[in-house]
Design an enzyme around this catalytic site. Sequence first.
Site, PDB file in Angstrom:
ATOM      1  N   HIS A 125       0.551  -3.758   3.202  1.00  0.00           N
ATOM      2  CA  HIS A 125      -0.321  -3.152   4.208  1.00  0.00           C
ATOM      3  C   HIS A 125      -1.772  -3.403   3.795  1.00  0.00           C
ATOM      4  O   HIS A 125      -2.156  -3.154   2.651  1.00  0.00           O
ATOM      5  CB  HIS A 125      -0.032  -1.659   4.337  1.00  0.00           C
ATOM      6  CG  HIS A 125       1.336  -1.379   4.889  1.00  0.00           C
ATOM      7  ND1 HIS A 125       2.191  -0.450   4.335  1.00  0.00           N
ATOM      8  CD2 HIS A 125       1.996  -1.936   5.946  1.00  0.00           C
ATOM      9  CE1 HIS A 125       3.318  -0.434   5.029  1.00  0.00           C
ATOM     10  NE2 HIS A 125       3.223  -1.326   6.006  1.00  0.00           N
ATOM     11  N   GLY A 126      -2.554  -3.888   4.735  1.00  0.00           N
ATOM     12  CA  GLY A 126      -3.914  -4.305   4.413  1.00  0.00           C
ATOM     13  C   GLY A 126      -4.793  -3.215   3.852  1.00  0.00           C
ATOM     14  O   GLY A 126      -5.710  -3.495   3.068  1.00  0.00           O
ATOM     15  N   ASP A 127      -4.528  -1.960   4.233  1.00  0.00           N
ATOM     16  CA  ASP A 127      -5.369  -0.857   3.767  1.00  0.00           C
ATOM     17  C   ASP A 127      -4.787  -0.171   2.531  1.00  0.00           C
ATOM     18  O   ASP A 127      -5.148   0.960   2.220  1.00  0.00           O
ATOM     19  CB  ASP A 127      -5.572   0.164   4.897  1.00  0.00           C
ATOM     20  CG  ASP A 127      -4.265   0.768   5.390  1.00  0.00           C
ATOM     21  OD1 ASP A 127      -3.191   0.245   5.015  1.00  0.00           O
ATOM     22  OD2 ASP A 127      -4.313   1.760   6.146  1.00  0.00           O
ATOM     23  N   GLU A 128      -3.908  -0.864   1.812  1.00  0.00           N
ATOM     24  CA  GLU A 128      -3.358  -0.359   0.551  1.00  0.00           C
ATOM     25  C   GLU A 128      -3.561  -1.432  -0.520  1.00  0.00           C
ATOM     26  O   GLU A 128      -2.653  -2.177  -0.864  1.00  0.00           O
ATOM     27  CB  GLU A 128      -1.876  -0.015   0.715  1.00  0.00           C
ATOM     28  CG  GLU A 128      -1.630   1.083   1.754  1.00  0.00           C
ATOM     29  CD  GLU A 128      -0.155   1.289   2.064  1.00  0.00           C
ATOM     30  OE1 GLU A 128       0.694   0.814   1.282  1.00  0.00           O
ATOM     31  OE2 GLU A 128       0.148   1.922   3.098  1.00  0.00           O
ATOM     32  N   ARG A 187       7.832  -3.689   9.056  1.00  0.00           N
ATOM     33  CA  ARG A 187       8.733  -3.355  10.163  1.00  0.00           C
ATOM     34  C   ARG A 187       9.202  -4.633  10.865  1.00  0.00           C
ATOM     35  O   ARG A 187       9.752  -4.580  11.946  1.00  0.00           O
ATOM     36  CB  ARG A 187       8.020  -2.467  11.212  1.00  0.00           C
ATOM     37  CG  ARG A 187       7.340  -1.236  10.664  1.00  0.00           C
ATOM     38  CD  ARG A 187       8.331  -0.211  10.120  1.00  0.00           C
ATOM     39  NE  ARG A 187       7.629   1.000   9.713  1.00  0.00           N
ATOM     40  CZ  ARG A 187       7.041   1.170   8.535  1.00  0.00           C
ATOM     41  NH1 ARG A 187       7.059   0.181   7.643  1.00  0.00           N
ATOM     42  NH2 ARG A 187       6.434   2.307   8.237  1.00  0.00           N
ATOM     43  N   HIS A 226       2.791  -0.018  -2.894  1.00  0.00           N
ATOM     44  CA  HIS A 226       2.126   0.623  -1.761  1.00  0.00           C
ATOM     45  C   HIS A 226       1.230   1.753  -2.263  1.00  0.00           C
ATOM     46  O   HIS A 226       1.209   2.066  -3.457  1.00  0.00           O
ATOM     47  CB  HIS A 226       3.162   1.180  -0.779  1.00  0.00           C
ATOM     48  CG  HIS A 226       3.983   0.125  -0.099  1.00  0.00           C
ATOM     49  ND1 HIS A 226       3.786  -0.240   1.215  1.00  0.00           N
ATOM     50  CD2 HIS A 226       4.999  -0.645  -0.554  1.00  0.00           C
ATOM     51  CE1 HIS A 226       4.645  -1.193   1.541  1.00  0.00           C
ATOM     52  NE2 HIS A 226       5.397  -1.453   0.485  1.00  0.00           N
ATOM     53  N   TYR A 286      11.773   9.600   5.114  1.00  0.00           N
ATOM     54  CA  TYR A 286      11.573   9.385   6.551  1.00  0.00           C
ATOM     55  C   TYR A 286      12.100   7.991   6.883  1.00  0.00           C
ATOM     56  O   TYR A 286      11.767   7.021   6.222  1.00  0.00           O
ATOM     57  CB  TYR A 286      10.109   9.552   6.967  1.00  0.00           C
ATOM     58  CG  TYR A 286       9.121   8.685   6.242  1.00  0.00           C
ATOM     59  CD1 TYR A 286       8.667   7.496   6.803  1.00  0.00           C
ATOM     60  CD2 TYR A 286       8.610   9.061   4.998  1.00  0.00           C
ATOM     61  CE1 TYR A 286       7.742   6.703   6.150  1.00  0.00           C
ATOM     62  CE2 TYR A 286       7.684   8.279   4.338  1.00  0.00           C
ATOM     63  CZ  TYR A 286       7.255   7.098   4.911  1.00  0.00           C
ATOM     64  OH  TYR A 286       6.342   6.311   4.262  1.00  0.00           O
ATOM     65  N   GLU A 308       5.375   3.663  -4.326  1.00  0.00           N
ATOM     66  CA  GLU A 308       4.113   4.280  -3.909  1.00  0.00           C
ATOM     67  C   GLU A 308       3.393   4.689  -5.188  1.00  0.00           C
ATOM     68  O   GLU A 308       3.833   5.589  -5.904  1.00  0.00           O
ATOM     69  CB  GLU A 308       4.386   5.491  -3.023  1.00  0.00           C
ATOM     70  CG  GLU A 308       5.246   5.207  -1.792  1.00  0.00           C
ATOM     71  CD  GLU A 308       4.464   4.524  -0.680  1.00  0.00           C
ATOM     72  OE1 GLU A 308       3.230   4.396  -0.811  1.00  0.00           O
ATOM     73  OE2 GLU A 308       5.094   4.128   0.323  1.00  0.00           O
TER      74      GLU A 308
END
EC number: 3.4.17.-
Length: 491
Positions: A125-128, A187, A226, A286, A308
């Site tokens: 993910h670009g913002d991580e 996804r 992440h 989730y 994470e």
Amino acid sequence: MSKLRFFQSLLISTVICFFLPSINARGGHSDHIHPGDGNYSFHGIVRHLFAQEEPTPSLELTRGYMTNDDLEKAMKDFTKRCSKISRLYSIGKSVNGFPLWVIEISDRPGEIEAEPAFKYIGNVHGDEPVGRELLLRLANWICDNYKKDPLAQMIVENVHLHIMPSLNPDGFSIRKRNNANNVDLNRDFPDQFFPFNDDLNLRQPETKAIMTWLRDIRFTASATLHGGALVANFPWDGTEDKRKYYYACPDDETFRFLARIYSKSHRNMSLSKEFEEGITNGASWYPIYGGMQDWNYIYGGCFELTLEISDNKWPKASELSTIWDYNRKSMLNLVASLVKTGVHGRIFSLDKGKPLPGLVVVKGINYTVKAHQTYADYHRLLVPGQKYEVTASSPGYKSKTTTVWLGENAVTADFILIPETSSRGNQLRSSCDCSCKSCGQPLLTQFFTETNNGITLTLFVVVVFLCFLLQRRVRFNLWKQRQSSRRSITV
């Protein structure tokens, strides 16, 4: 003469066994799931927790992080500085054409060996962006320490470690979660429950690059880095009915074991009040669909964790050193687990003495591990402290089963498979004429009571001597492997 030919056949088989290729499958210091089958795909269903739109990190917050150009230069500089144990290659390009760079670390980078392969992927993910920074630090730490640190040396000599700091350079450059086409890459993979979008060409270039990569290299295990929480996540990530609950995969115990390796090696992940032991089943946290983690396990034959590693998705650059200190030991121990435990070995054919690509299954676990096409080596990750019934098979050959007690150290189990219709079996049948009254006598008794006694005895002595040499060779290999605390079995 037919009996003489039988002993000649026996002699040839023994010689083949004696001169089997000396390459050992390294990976140790003392309906059924078939990974790689199927070609399902899907367009993502939103994973609600982190998929929500969040404010774009400020430009001020990005200061201190490497730009894409900085990262590319740093990776090229690394492979020049550490050229003896590394190489740089690209698996493809992003939507905007930026290379998806990978560093391979090994004592023989770029070569195919009978060793397990591990991959780390950051910045899905670009913002991580924390993962991209930590992965380059990991590479540099191994380069600086592999001659003096036992753990770093173990990894370099026994694993092919592939490090991709950024899967989503386009998303990073615009400080957004998704790629340049506004697609969440986690996804975009084929999913076992929702096989929508069967067209591979409709997937993102970054996704297709990963899928092709896993066809080219058979990875044993993997992890993606992440941000936004502090937990080691393992399969399954989704459930068939889309509800939230613990949904275990066939290797649930092994995944829990791997996740605990990371969390307990971390400074404070295992102390989490939200997640017991700092680990979680993805579906119980989730559910998501189209994730990379489940796809790796089902279609790639690769045990992947989703890690994470920081509560804050985009922490200040001044915090990176602390985050690295908290994660360094975990990152190293997870890779080293490939060689510290599990059952590893190779599969051979008795008739030709060559590596035989086949399948390995463990009784009670609904999952198949494929041996590599080149050296027929397999690497089966399992939880220590248990007894396992391991079976190797290959089309046209009789399967073999052995029972392995897996202690704290890894075990080597090599299999030599006999053809369904072997030449030796044919010779045995041809040596016996049903009209002959002596066919009921033991074969060796016949040999030693007939006229070929001298030749037969000579052949028998040669076979016994070669068996003795083979035993000495096996004992020597065992002695070498015991120096690294690894047991060996030949089946």
